[in-house]
Design a protein around this motif. Structure first.
Motif, PDB file in Angstrom:
ATOM      1  N   LYS A 214       0.841  -1.207   0.000  1.00 54.80           N
ATOM      2  CA  LYS A 214       0.000   0.000   0.000  1.00 54.80           C
ATOM      3  C   LYS A 214       0.876   1.258   0.000  1.00 54.80           C
ATOM      4  O   LYS A 214       0.581   2.235  -0.720  1.00 54.80           O
ATOM      5  CB  LYS A 214      -0.905   0.004   1.232  1.00 54.80           C
ATOM      6  N   GLU A 215       1.963   1.260   0.752  1.00 57.93           N
ATOM      7  CA  GLU A 215       2.878   2.400   0.748  1.00 57.93           C
ATOM      8  C   GLU A 215       3.485   2.600  -0.637  1.00 57.93           C
ATOM      9  O   GLU A 215       3.579   3.727  -1.133  1.00 57.93           O
ATOM     10  CB  GLU A 215       3.994   2.184   1.782  1.00 57.93           C
ATOM     11  N   ASP A 218       0.875   4.063  -3.034  1.00 56.41           N
ATOM     12  CA  ASP A 218       0.677   5.503  -2.824  1.00 56.41           C
ATOM     13  C   ASP A 218       1.820   6.308  -3.441  1.00 56.41           C
ATOM     14  O   ASP A 218       1.595   7.370  -4.035  1.00 56.41           O
ATOM     15  CB  ASP A 218       0.561   5.801  -1.328  1.00 56.41           C
ATOM     16  N   SER A 222       1.452   8.997  -6.570  1.00 53.84           N
ATOM     17  CA  SER A 222       1.948  10.360  -6.386  1.00 53.84           C
ATOM     18  C   SER A 222       3.027  10.721  -7.394  1.00 53.84           C
ATOM     19  O   SER A 222       2.980  11.792  -8.026  1.00 53.84           O
ATOM     20  CB  SER A 222       2.492  10.510  -4.958  1.00 53.84           C
ATOM     21  N   LYS A 380      -8.710   7.426  -1.916  1.00 62.19           N
ATOM     22  CA  LYS A 380      -8.591   6.524  -0.762  1.00 62.19           C
ATOM     23  C   LYS A 380      -9.004   5.096  -1.119  1.00 62.19           C
ATOM     24  O   LYS A 380      -8.466   4.122  -0.575  1.00 62.19           O
ATOM     25  CB  LYS A 380      -9.463   7.068   0.380  1.00 62.19           C
TER      26      LYS A 380
END
Length: 395
Positions: A214-215, A218, A222, A380
């Protein structure tokens, strides 16, 4: 408009995480090419009234095909199907196959899009996955490929054990520095009966960590946004005019046929799939038979599939289309089931974003329309798209 997918079921060696159908023996390659052409001929009536706009060589490792074999297969397609003037023709390739000679041959062929399985630019990651190429080959093949191909996409895998956030950012930066216009990126997943699954169970390999994945996701979202990419499908990021036309056709529910062992086909009402066995596939085609099974999709099947693909994309699930194709009851049930996820900030009802507009505009606020509403994931909820879809399925 429709597409043709060609499954080339050969690889030099098995990646630990892969559960696709393939063989590491190339003994039957010549026979397989013959049978691919035969299947194309036998199935031409399925797309008799359709124009072919995309052709995709997947696998396996299609870059193991010779230029002559690629030309033979394309010749069979042009002989038996109506192909648009400038189709998107993609070839998946591994870096170790992309020598300068091979790239030059491909550049002179009808292939106009390369999908290169980089996976990582770091040696330790490639060794953990048992990739056939090394980090140096990954960079060298891209240096050569970008001189001869404008339309290149690369695959990158995140969530690899021991891959730090910093190394993941370095992977992405290397891709950006090469000027790549499309990236397909997937979390490392543990599929049943793969070598990776076995190694983890034996304690020889650390298990994947969803928190790390998940990190990395993200960071991926980005960093690609900062570099001018549109996140148009959960795993796909493209600059304007570089979206995958072939894969987008899947997500938009267009017809396609899958040629080769294990390949799947879809004609809006039925789904079919070929036998996942090279010898059985070859035997059937030599006897003039199609080695496939078929199922008729129920209304619930078609709704659930539309839901799954729609929530993965920037286009979302059209509420108008749900009502038109499946009925008011399906629409009302969907909205009722989606309510709690909307309250949790995972889903949102927004104005429609059209495919043609996404290609032209990067800033989503400039392409909102008022003539249709769609259900889509929020920032999200993107990472959870598949799980959200399954929660909304009508059983």
């Amino acid at each position: 408009m429709a597409g043709i997918y060609l499954h080339i079921p050969f690889c030099k060696q098995a990646c630990y995480y892969c559960d696709f159908h393939f063989s590491t023996s190339l003994k039957k390659k010549e026979e397989l090419v013959f049978c691919l052409k035969k299947e194309l001929e036998l199935r031409k009536e399925e797309l008799r009234y359709e124009e072919i706009e995309t052709i995709y060589f997947g696998g396996g490792t299609p870059s193991l095909l010779s230029i002559n074999e690629i030309d033979q297969i394309l010749g069979a397609i042009y002989k038996n199907y109506q192909v648009v003037k400038n189709p998107e023709i993609t070839l998946e390739a591994n870096p170790d196959d992309l020598t300068e000679t091979k790239i030059l041959e491909l550049a002179k062929s009808p292939i106009n899009r390369l999908s290169i399985g980089i996976q990582s630019f770091f040696e330790e990651d490639l060794q953990l996955m048992n990739r056939a190429h090394n980090a140096q080959e990954a960079k060298e093949c891209l240096s050569m490929a970008i001189r001869h191909f404008d339309n290149i996409t690369i695959d990158l895998i995140y969530g690899i054990p021991n891959m730090s956030n910093e190394r993941w950012r370095e992977n992405l930066q290397i891709a950006f520095d090469f000027g790549i216009n499309h990236i397909s990126s997937y979390a490392l997943t543990v599929e049943p009966k793969t070598a990776l699954d076995s190694f983890i169970k034996q304690g020889k390999y650390p298990d994947v960590d969803e928190t790390v994945a998940k990190e990395h996701f993200d960071i991926l979202v980005s960093e690609t946004e900062k570099n001018g990419f549109v996140h148009y499908e959960i795993s796909n990021f493209g600059k304007s005019n570089y979206f995958s036309k072939h894969n987008t056709s899947y997500w938009l529910g267009k017809k396609y046929i899958g040629i080769g062992p294990s390949a799947h086909s879809f004609n809006k009402t039925h789904r079919s799939w070929n036998v996942a066995n090279n010898a059985k596939y070859i035997k059937a085609l030599k006897e003039g038979k199609l080695p496939l099974e078929q199922e008729k999709l129920t209304k619930k099947d078609r709704f659930n599939e539309y839901l799954m693909t729609g929530l993965r994309t920037i286009f979302g699930v059209s509420l108008h289309q749900v009502e038109s194709d499946f009925g008011l009851e399906f629409k009302e049930t969907l909205l009722q089931n989606a309510e709690r996820f909307i309250k949790e900030g995972l889903l949102v009802i927004a104005n429609e974003m059209r495919q043609s507009d996404v290609e032209k505009e990067i800033t989503s606020s400039r392409i909102l329309r008022n003539d249709n509403l769609v259900l889509k994931t929020t920032a999200k909820g993107k990472f959870l798209a598949d799980g959200l879809a399954s929660e909304l399925f009508i059983i």
